[in-house]
Design an enzyme around this catalytic site. Sequence first.
Site, PDB file in Angstrom:
ATOM      1  CG  ASP A 121      -1.887   1.101   1.311  1.00 50.00           C
ATOM      2  OD1 ASP A 121      -1.651   2.126   0.651  1.00 50.00           O
ATOM      3  OD2 ASP A 121      -2.895   0.961   2.032  1.00 50.00           O
ATOM      4  CG  HIS A 122       3.257   3.977  -3.154  1.00 41.95           C
ATOM      5  ND1 HIS A 122       4.208   4.444  -2.269  1.00 41.95           N
ATOM      6  CD2 HIS A 122       3.834   4.079  -4.379  1.00 41.95           C
ATOM      7  CE1 HIS A 122       5.283   4.818  -2.924  1.00 41.95           C
ATOM      8  NE2 HIS A 122       5.092   4.604  -4.206  1.00 41.95           N
ATOM      9  NE  ARG A 123      -4.010   3.943   1.184  1.00 36.87           N
ATOM     10  CZ  ARG A 123      -5.177   3.459   1.586  1.00 36.87           C
ATOM     11  NH1 ARG A 123      -6.225   4.254   1.701  1.00 36.87           N
ATOM     12  NH2 ARG A 123      -5.323   2.182   1.873  1.00 36.87           N
TER      13      ARG A 123
END
Length: 433
Positions: free
Chosen positions: A405-407
């Site tokens: 999850d790039h967040r």
Amino acid sequence: MGAIKEVFLPDIGDFKTVDVIEILVKAGDTVVAEQSLITVESDKATMEIPSPGTGVVKELRVKIGDKVSQGTVILILEASDAAAPLPPAAPKAASAPMERPGAPIAASSVPTPAFDSVPTLPPAPAPATDSATSNTAHASPSVRKFSRELGVDLAGVVGTGPKGRILQTDVQTHVKAAMAGDGAPAIGAGFNLLPWPKVDFAKFGPIETQPLSRIKKISGANLARNWVMIPHVTNNDEADITELEAFRVQLNKENEKAGVKVTLLAFLMKASAVALKRYPEFNASLDGDNLVLKQYYNIGFAADTPNGLVVPVVKDADRKGILEIARETTTLAAAAREGKLKPADMQGGTFSISSLGGIGGTHFTPIINAPEVAILGVSKAAMQPVWDGKQFAPRLMAPLSLSFDHRVVDGAAAARFNVVLVQLLADMRRTLL
Ligand code: COA
């Protein structure tokens, strides 16, 4: 019986004629003062025309598509408050700006119709604004209000009115489709997606329709949500498992009598637990603006069953040995295939592994199992010529695909996590360090 009054279209500012685009009441309706009666539209703005008083609509004098101007009789009202003097004409709270994309937004007058007279109105208050996306949708204020009440983003609604205008029936159709889980609309409501294609497949050849299994329906909805809501990135790497495979084969020979078969999965779990300890943000979940870092290492694994995909969880994988993990995954996978997993068997996961290595493939993009933030996909290990600095040597290479999850996780951290996994699998003694 109250007095019968004609309700006129009031001064509509700069516009000579406007189109009736919506009729909001019908004969027999009881209306109260300020209740919207019709919506009119110029080439710059839409305006709702409110009732000047309370009463019962006796007859409508306009229909959708009519061109009307100041003084046109909109309807006949039997006024229940006719005896009392009418309150001074008060502008309605707000009128939405023109919704057509690219059209200039006019500060429109907010008219109040009158009984038997045609007053001139004060300028309108500032127009109400919707969300940026909804604002570009082409819909009247009452349809906007209706959609707001239902929590529908107009940006995702397909308008069937003239010039693509969104009608109240379009919002209702959209909500019905979403409630029925009719393909993409529910999930895509905020994404302005096209409606799901409707094809009569039988027109092109024989077909058979099978209902989706319960597991497929549940996991499908979860996968779709996770895919669209999580910004996925997948980092691919390859682990040299030549020595590990030799060790695994040896181990299985020794343990044949014990009845525990060790597959690569047990080593993947152990190595992942160690990597998760080194990179805690992979063992976390987003909670609003906070990151919840978990201090337990429960690793789920995707299990392919006749009825669909399930993800049983090995609890505290960091504290278990390879044989114990192998025993547990075998038991859980068997229970999964027989449909005997208990809810607790599938809860509490902090990270997941999807191993397709027993089947084939090189790399793939596993979908993150929310609310986890990463998942490791493993494809089939294959012998490859690997340059050892002097020559090419045959090595058994296992493809690793880490979706994150790039967040929560940066690309560099994901690459490091994968490198650590590669090192651990190349030499499992490192898990002891
Ligand atoms: N490369 C090469 N061989 C592999 C391998 C890999 N990455 N992973 C497993 N194997 C081998 C195993 O060692 C075993 O070999 P062996 O019989 O010589 O000992 C063989 O493949 C079969 O292994 P499998 O039965 O698949 O066991 P497993 O422990 O590796 O996997 C499950 C167990 C439950 C994960 C597996 O059966 C499964 O369901 N996988 C599908 C997961 C899935 O559908 N993921 C997709 C999600 S989108």
